[in-house]
Enzyme design. Structure first.
Site, PDB file in Angstrom:
ATOM      1  N   LYS A  52     -22.265 -46.381  35.808  1.00 18.83           N
ATOM      2  CA  LYS A  52     -23.579 -46.121  36.300  1.00 18.83           C
ATOM      3  C   LYS A  52     -24.617 -47.156  35.564  1.00 18.83           C
ATOM      4  O   LYS A  52     -25.547 -47.819  36.083  1.00 18.83           O
ATOM      5  CB  LYS A  52     -24.220 -44.739  36.148  1.00 18.83           C
ATOM      6  CG  LYS A  52     -23.595 -43.878  37.120  1.00 18.83           C
ATOM      7  CD  LYS A  52     -23.858 -42.411  36.462  1.00 18.83           C
ATOM      8  CE  LYS A  52     -23.020 -41.686  37.532  1.00 18.83           C
ATOM      9  NZ  LYS A  52     -22.796 -40.078  37.077  1.00 18.83           N
ATOM     10  N   GLN A  96     -24.814 -35.930  32.828  1.00 15.56           N
ATOM     11  CA  GLN A  96     -23.570 -36.309  33.124  1.00 15.56           C
ATOM     12  C   GLN A  96     -22.991 -34.944  32.873  1.00 15.56           C
ATOM     13  O   GLN A  96     -22.903 -34.263  31.933  1.00 15.56           O
ATOM     14  CB  GLN A  96     -22.944 -37.420  32.346  1.00 15.56           C
ATOM     15  CG  GLN A  96     -21.256 -37.686  32.864  1.00 15.56           C
ATOM     16  CD  GLN A  96     -21.482 -38.100  34.235  1.00 15.56           C
ATOM     17  OE1 GLN A  96     -22.241 -39.052  34.602  1.00 15.56           O
ATOM     18  NE2 GLN A  96     -20.573 -37.589  35.075  1.00 15.56           N
ATOM     19  N   ASP A 119     -30.400 -36.998  41.076  1.00 13.97           N
ATOM     20  CA  ASP A 119     -29.025 -36.473  41.543  1.00 13.97           C
ATOM     21  C   ASP A 119     -29.034 -35.411  42.592  1.00 13.97           C
ATOM     22  O   ASP A 119     -28.217 -34.936  43.166  1.00 13.97           O
ATOM     23  CB  ASP A 119     -28.354 -35.591  40.255  1.00 13.97           C
ATOM     24  CG  ASP A 119     -27.184 -36.403  39.735  1.00 13.97           C
ATOM     25  OD1 ASP A 119     -26.602 -37.219  40.497  1.00 13.97           O
ATOM     26  OD2 ASP A 119     -26.792 -36.132  38.733  1.00 13.97           O
TER      27      ASP A 119
END
Ligand code: NAP
Length: 290
Positions: A52, A96, A119
């Site tokens: 990422k 995460q 997200d």
């Protein structure tokens, strides 16, 4: 059979995103910024976070990696998230997952400001997606829709079967496919479905997100179906220097003989997940710059 190349689609979309980032910097002086928090050192999570960060840099975005020890408390993690909520350089926040067991996912996700939830996991974003309001679409499901379109399949009027009902993949994919814009007829299968093959054999599109190799085999498919394989499973492999190889949830060999198009693992859904994260971060920065 056509291989649906997630890397190719991701590459082309990332080019558009990089151009959007450059334009936003030039016109408004705003650089989109993504903060990624990693708690502990789970090897798969470390590699996702590294990927990422690299993707952000390639798109010209600011990326901030925050690594915290595995013993970080829920209160400490929530406090870090809240600092980022208030940070004007940061337009997207991602924690995460999975986080260590002593921290509740829900507490952490709930702490993320919905306007920085790139997200698309917070209840506000999920609710907005369900009622069709402007929101950040969850990255993997959004990438899956893009991959089906990229395969050349017109989703409208088709029968789509989704295998798996997790909050991060199965349920949102089913919801996106059933929206008026895509207009598929959707069947959602899970471990309570007595005969998954009964449904998949009638499907034009099968999305498999079960987290188990060989959940979908060629004998479960209709000729010409489009298969999106979301699974990422590590299989021990002594011939590989890493000691393992990655396989999806579909048995590629048998499925590829029947499917009209199928995503590979790796190189299918994975690159698209990161791409849609960049997409949302750019969108978030654009909203602030308006
Ligand atoms: P999850 O939370 O474990 O959910 C799996 C779902 O599949 C559950 O709903 C389960 O049903 C269902 N299921 C499991 N075995 C089944 C079977 N034999 N028949 C029918 N349904 C079955 O997993 P997830 O988070 O959705 O992830 C799924 C897979 O996608 C994993 O391999 C994950 O690593 C991968 N993934 C990849 C990406 C990417 O970017 N490439 C992103 C996210 C996830 P129940 O609800 O009844 O238990």
């Amino acid at each position: 059979m056509k291989l649906i190349d997630g890397k190719e689609l991701a590459h082309s979309l990332r080019g558009e995103i990089a151009a959007g980032v450059a334009g936003l910097k030039a016109e408004k002086g705003v650089t989109p910024g993504l903060a990624v928090i990693l708690v502990g050192d789970n090897p798969a999570s470390v590699s996702y976070v590294t990927a990422k960060k690299r993707a952000c840099a390639e798109a010209g975005m600011l990326s901030r990696e925050i690594r915290l020890p595995a013993e970080t408390t829920e209160e400490e993690l929530v406090a870090r998230v809240k600092e980022l909520n208030a940070d004007p350089e940061i337009h997207g926040i991602l924690v995460q997952l999975p986080v260590p067991k002593h921290i509740r996912d829900k507490a952490v996700i709930d702490a993320i400001a919905p306007e920085k939830d790139v997200d698309g996991f917070t209840p506000i974003n999920v609710g907005k997606m369900m009622i069709g309001d402007e929101c950040f679409l969850p990255c993997t499901p959004h990438g899956i829709i893009k991959l089906i379109e990229f395969s050349g399949m017109d989703i409208r009027g088709k029968h789509a079967v989704v295998i798996g009902r997790s909050n991060i993949v199965g349920k949102p994919v089913a919801a996106l496919l059933a929206r008026k814009e895509t207009n598929a007829t959707v069947t959602l299968c899970h471990t309570g479905t007595p005969d998954v093959g009964h449904f998949t054999r009638d499907a034009d599109i099968v999305v498999v997100a079960a987290g188990r190799p060989n959940t979908l085999t060629g004998d479960m498919l209709k000729d010409g179906a489009v298969v999106i394989d979301v699974g990422v499973n590590r299989i021990p492999d002594e011939t590989n220097p890493k000691g393992f190889r990655l396989v999806g949830d579909a048995d590629f060999e048998s499925c590829s003989k029947v499917a009209g198009a199928i995503t590979p693992v790796p190189g299918g859904v994975g690159p698209m997940t990161i791409t849609m994260l960049l997409w949302n971060t750019l969108e978030s920065a654009r909203r602030v710059a308006k």
